[in-house]
Design a protein around this motif. Structure first.
Motif, short mmCIF file in Angstrom:
data_model
loop_
_atom_site.label_atom_id
_atom_site.label_comp_id
_atom_site.label_asym_id
_atom_site.label_seq_id
_atom_site.Cartn_x
_atom_site.Cartn_y
_atom_site.Cartn_z
N ARG A 171 0.85 -1.18 0.00
CA ARG A 171 0.00 0.00 0.00
C ARG A 171 0.89 1.24 0.00
O ARG A 171 1.79 1.35 0.80
N GLY A 172 0.60 2.16 -0.89
CA GLY A 172 1.30 3.43 -0.91
C GLY A 172 2.73 3.33 -1.41
O GLY A 172 3.18 2.30 -1.90
N PRO A 173 3.47 4.44 -1.26
CA PRO A 173 4.84 4.47 -1.75
C PRO A 173 5.73 3.50 -0.98
O PRO A 173 5.59 3.34 0.22
N MET A 174 6.61 2.87 -1.71
CA MET A 174 7.50 1.89 -1.11
C MET A 174 8.83 1.92 -1.84
O MET A 174 8.88 2.21 -3.02
N ALA A 175 9.90 1.65 -1.13
CA ALA A 175 11.23 1.63 -1.74
C ALA A 175 11.28 0.61 -2.87
O ALA A 175 10.61 -0.44 -2.80
N LEU A 176 12.06 0.92 -3.89
CA LEU A 176 12.14 0.03 -5.05
C LEU A 176 12.67 -1.35 -4.70
O LEU A 176 12.32 -2.34 -5.33
N ARG A 230 8.27 -6.56 -0.57
CA ARG A 230 6.83 -6.57 -0.87
C ARG A 230 6.57 -6.03 -2.27
O ARG A 230 5.72 -6.54 -2.99
N ARG A 231 7.31 -4.99 -2.66
CA ARG A 231 7.15 -4.44 -4.01
C ARG A 231 7.60 -5.47 -5.05
O ARG A 231 6.93 -5.70 -6.05
N THR A 232 8.72 -6.11 -4.78
CA THR A 232 9.23 -7.14 -5.69
C THR A 232 8.23 -8.29 -5.82
O THR A 232 7.95 -8.76 -6.92
#
Length: 104
Positions: free
Chosen positions: A24-29, A33-35
């Motif tokens: 949820r929301g902005p996240m480091a690249l 979790r983004r990966t």
């Protein structure tokens, strides 16, 4: 041709979904979790390209098919639904719409 949606694939998708749905929301690249979210969406798209229906994927994951379509659109694999595209104009007044129509 072998079935692309094996029990192993289903188990892996479910594990990826557990992590991806928490994004949820902005996240480091480099955030895991983004990966996981990116990999999960790419896996869904790959299965769709192999002929697995979005409805079947949704049923296997226990989510709505519109969630799968929205995820694919959010990651650029599909066009957003017309109702989602219309949200860009949600705060436009009727008078603004008439002026734009008459100007064009």
């Amino acid at each position: 041709m072998s079935e692309p949606l094996t029990s192993e694939v289903i188990a892996e998708l479910r594990e990826m979904h557990k992590i991806a749905r928490k994004l949820r929301g902005p996240m480091a690249l480099d955030d895991p979790r983004r990966t996981a979210s990116i990999e999960f969406t790419a896996a869904l798209q790959a299965l769709v390209e192999q002929g697995v229906s979005v409805y079947r994927l949704a049923k296997v994951l226990g989510i709505g098919h519109s969630s799968v379509y929205a995820r694919l659109a959010r990651h650029g694999y599909r066009q957003p639904s017309p109702s989602r595209a219309a949200q860009a104009y949600r705060h436009t007044t009727t008078a603004d719409a008439i002026r734009a129509k008459n100007a064009g």
